[in-house]
Design a protein around this motif. Structure first.
Motif, PDB file in Angstrom:
ATOM      1  N   ASN A  34       1.236 -28.963   4.033  1.00  0.00           N
ATOM      2  CA  ASN A  34      -0.027 -28.876   4.597  1.00  0.00           C
ATOM      3  C   ASN A  34      -0.546 -27.534   4.995  1.00  0.00           C
ATOM      4  OD1 ASN A  34       1.269 -28.271   6.997  1.00  0.00           O
ATOM      5  ND2 ASN A  34       1.349 -30.559   7.950  1.00  0.00           N
ATOM      6  N   ALA A  35      -1.726 -27.575   5.514  1.00  0.00           N
ATOM      7  CA  ALA A  35      -2.367 -26.253   5.926  1.00  0.00           C
ATOM      8  C   ALA A  35      -1.705 -25.451   7.139  1.00  0.00           C
ATOM      9  CB  ALA A  35      -3.738 -26.620   6.645  1.00  0.00           C
ATOM     10  N   VAL A  36      -0.761 -26.161   8.061  1.00  0.00           N
ATOM     11  CA  VAL A  36      -0.050 -25.605   8.953  1.00  0.00           C
ATOM     12  C   VAL A  36       1.187 -24.576   8.471  1.00  0.00           C
ATOM     13  CG1 VAL A  36       1.281 -25.811  10.906  1.00  0.00           C
ATOM     14  CG2 VAL A  36      -0.735 -26.855  10.966  1.00  0.00           C
ATOM     15  N   GLU A  37       1.637 -25.546   7.473  1.00  0.00           N
ATOM     16  CA  GLU A  37       3.109 -25.009   6.566  1.00  0.00           C
ATOM     17  C   GLU A  37       2.629 -23.665   5.923  1.00  0.00           C
ATOM     18  OE1 GLU A  37       4.388 -28.462   5.087  1.00  0.00           O
ATOM     19  OE2 GLU A  37       5.994 -28.847   6.841  1.00  0.00           O
ATOM     20  N   ARG A  38       1.563 -23.791   4.982  1.00  0.00           N
ATOM     21  CA  ARG A  38       1.166 -22.883   3.897  1.00  0.00           C
ATOM     22  C   ARG A  38       0.634 -21.667   4.888  1.00  0.00           C
ATOM     23  NH1 ARG A  38      -2.282 -27.090   2.037  1.00  0.00           N
ATOM     24  NH2 ARG A  38      -3.988 -26.217   2.527  1.00  0.00           N
ATOM     25  N   ASN A  39      -0.119 -21.866   6.121  1.00  0.00           N
ATOM     26  CA  ASN A  39      -0.590 -20.679   6.886  1.00  0.00           C
ATOM     27  C   ASN A  39       0.815 -19.844   7.438  1.00  0.00           C
ATOM     28  OD1 ASN A  39      -3.258 -20.868   6.402  1.00  0.00           O
ATOM     29  ND2 ASN A  39      -3.633 -22.195   8.040  1.00  0.00           N
ATOM     30  N   ARG A  40       1.619 -20.614   7.839  1.00  0.00           N
ATOM     31  CA  ARG A  40       3.024 -20.015   8.254  1.00  0.00           C
ATOM     32  C   ARG A  40       3.749 -19.145   7.150  1.00  0.00           C
ATOM     33  NH1 ARG A  40       6.057 -24.394  10.503  1.00  0.00           N
ATOM     34  NH2 ARG A  40       4.730 -24.227  12.143  1.00  0.00           N
ATOM     35  N   MET A  41       3.766 -19.865   5.944  1.00  0.00           N
ATOM     36  CA  MET A  41       4.350 -18.990   4.844  1.00  0.00           C
ATOM     37  C   MET A  41       3.577 -17.661   4.583  1.00  0.00           C
ATOM     38  SD  MET A  41       5.587 -21.928   1.980  1.00  0.00           S
ATOM     39  CE  MET A  41       4.522 -23.315   2.359  1.00  0.00           C
ATOM     40  N   ARG A  42       2.230 -17.714   4.481  1.00  0.00           N
ATOM     41  CA  ARG A  42       1.306 -16.740   4.469  1.00  0.00           C
ATOM     42  C   ARG A  42       1.449 -15.693   5.627  1.00  0.00           C
ATOM     43  NH1 ARG A  42      -3.165 -19.452   4.018  1.00  0.00           N
ATOM     44  NH2 ARG A  42      -2.736 -19.881   1.729  1.00  0.00           N
ATOM     45  N   ARG A  43       1.592 -16.234   6.767  1.00  0.00           N
ATOM     46  CA  ARG A  43       1.915 -14.963   7.886  1.00  0.00           C
ATOM     47  C   ARG A  43       3.063 -14.477   7.898  1.00  0.00           C
ATOM     48  NH1 ARG A  43      -0.307 -19.394  11.020  1.00  0.00           N
ATOM     49  NH2 ARG A  43       1.903 -19.557  11.825  1.00  0.00           N
ATOM     50  N   ARG A  44       4.252 -14.882   7.313  1.00  0.00           N
ATOM     51  CA  ARG A  44       5.408 -14.485   7.352  1.00  0.00           C
ATOM     52  C   ARG A  44       5.661 -13.574   6.081  1.00  0.00           C
ATOM     53  NH1 ARG A  44      10.510 -17.865   6.913  1.00  0.00           N
ATOM     54  NH2 ARG A  44      11.507 -16.325   8.377  1.00  0.00           N
ATOM     55  N   LEU A  45       4.863 -13.750   4.985  1.00  0.00           N
ATOM     56  CA  LEU A  45       4.809 -13.068   3.757  1.00  0.00           C
ATOM     57  C   LEU A  45       3.833 -11.560   4.339  1.00  0.00           C
ATOM     58  CD1 LEU A  45       4.349 -15.241   0.854  1.00  0.00           C
ATOM     59  CD2 LEU A  45       6.272 -13.618   1.297  1.00  0.00           C
ATOM     60  N   LYS A  46       2.831 -11.788   4.817  1.00  0.00           N
ATOM     61  CA  LYS A  46       2.045 -10.494   5.350  1.00  0.00           C
ATOM     62  C   LYS A  46       2.619  -9.619   6.247  1.00  0.00           C
ATOM     63  CE  LYS A  46      -2.515 -12.675   5.270  1.00  0.00           C
ATOM     64  NZ  LYS A  46      -3.542 -13.155   6.228  1.00  0.00           N
ATOM     65  N   GLU A  47       3.648 -10.204   7.147  1.00  0.00           N
ATOM     66  CA  GLU A  47       4.373  -9.420   8.141  1.00  0.00           C
ATOM     67  C   GLU A  47       5.479  -8.850   7.483  1.00  0.00           C
ATOM     68  OE1 GLU A  47       5.040  -8.106  12.144  1.00  0.00           O
ATOM     69  OE2 GLU A  47       3.337  -8.874  11.089  1.00  0.00           O
ATOM     70  N   ALA A  48       6.239  -9.390   6.621  1.00  0.00           N
ATOM     71  CA  ALA A  48       7.202  -8.643   5.783  1.00  0.00           C
ATOM     72  C   ALA A  48       6.842  -7.444   4.776  1.00  0.00           C
ATOM     73  CB  ALA A  48       7.708  -9.772   4.853  1.00  0.00           C
ATOM     74  N   VAL A  49       5.231  -7.791   4.292  1.00  0.00           N
ATOM     75  CA  VAL A  49       4.824  -6.559   3.830  1.00  0.00           C
ATOM     76  C   VAL A  49       4.523  -5.359   4.708  1.00  0.00           C
ATOM     77  CG1 VAL A  49       2.674  -5.955   2.464  1.00  0.00           C
ATOM     78  CG2 VAL A  49       3.714  -7.969   1.773  1.00  0.00           C
ATOM     79  N   ARG A  50       3.755  -5.883   5.726  1.00  0.00           N
ATOM     80  CA  ARG A  50       3.575  -4.823   6.856  1.00  0.00           C
ATOM     81  C   ARG A  50       4.764  -4.069   7.310  1.00  0.00           C
ATOM     82  NH1 ARG A  50       2.627  -3.977  12.063  1.00  0.00           N
ATOM     83  NH2 ARG A  50       3.753  -5.811  12.812  1.00  0.00           N
ATOM     84  N   LEU A  51       5.608  -4.842   7.478  1.00  0.00           N
ATOM     85  CA  LEU A  51       7.084  -4.065   8.293  1.00  0.00           C
ATOM     86  C   LEU A  51       7.884  -3.371   7.132  1.00  0.00           C
ATOM     87  CD1 LEU A  51       7.782  -6.442  11.029  1.00  0.00           C
ATOM     88  CD2 LEU A  51       6.731  -4.432  11.150  1.00  0.00           C
ATOM     89  N   HIS A  52       8.012  -3.902   5.994  1.00  0.00           N
ATOM     90  CA  HIS A  52       9.059  -3.549   5.056  1.00  0.00           C
ATOM     91  C   HIS A  52       8.833  -3.382   3.741  1.00  0.00           C
ATOM     92  CE1 HIS A  52      11.989  -4.806   8.254  1.00  0.00           C
ATOM     93  NE2 HIS A  52      11.503  -6.047   8.265  1.00  0.00           N
TER      94      HIS A  52
END
Length: 133
Positions: free
Chosen positions: A63-81
Motif C-alpha cells: 500500500n501507499a505507506v509501505e511504498r513511501n517507506r521503501m522510497r524514503r529508505r532508498l533516498k536516504e541510502a543514496v544521500r548518505l552512501h
C-alpha cells in the motif's frame, strides 16, 4: 557548527528525475540487477552535468505507506552512501523490490553503492554464441 555534517567524505549534490519522459528515457540505458532493486542507468553524454536519480516503487509492492517507506529508505541510502559514486552526466532510476522494506539499512546502502559503482560485464552478441548440437 550545530547543523554541520561530521562525515569526512565530500558530498556531491545529486539532481532528481521528475517527469515521466525522463524516467522513460532512462529505460533505454543499461540495467544492473540486484536482489533488493534494479538500477537503470543512462549516460546523457554531458560530462559537466550533475547526476540525476529517480525512484520507482510499483503498486504490487504494497500500500501507499509501505511504498513511501521503501522510497524514503532508498533516498536516504543514496544521500548518505551512494551519491558520491554516481557519475556526472548520468541518470539513474532505482526500481525497488519488496525486500527493500525488511533489509537492514547497512546492507541496502552497501548494495546500492556497489551496484552504482560496478559496470555489468559486456555480453557477446547473439550471433557469436555457438551452440553445440
Amino acid at each position: 557548527m550545530a547543523g554541520e555534517l561530521t562525515n569526512e567524505r565530500s558530498k556531491k549534490t545529486v539532481g532528481r528525475l521528475k517527469s515521466r519522459p525522463q524516467f522513460l528515457a532512462v529505460r533505454q540505458g543499461e540495467k544492473r540487477k540486484g536482489s533488493l532493486f534494479l538500477i537503470e542507468v543512462l549516460d546523457r553524454k554531458l560530462t559537466d552535468a550533475e547526476p540525476r536519480v529517480g525512484f520507482t516503487v510499483t503498486k504490487k509492492h504494497g500500500n501507499a505507506v509501505e511504498r513511501n517507506r521503501m522510497r524514503r529508505r532508498l533516498k536516504e541510502a543514496v544521500r548518505l552512501h551512494a551519491g558520491f559514486a554516481m557519475q556526472p552526466g548520468h541518470d539513474y532510476v532505482v526500481v525497488a523490490r519488496r525486500d527493500v522494506l525488511t533489509a537492514p539499512f547497512e546492507k541496502l546502502a552497501s548494495e546500492l553503492a556497489h551496484r552504482i559503482e560496478t559496470r555489468p560485464k559486456p555480453r557477446r552478441p547473439e550471433t557469436d554464441r555457438s551452440r553445440k548440437v
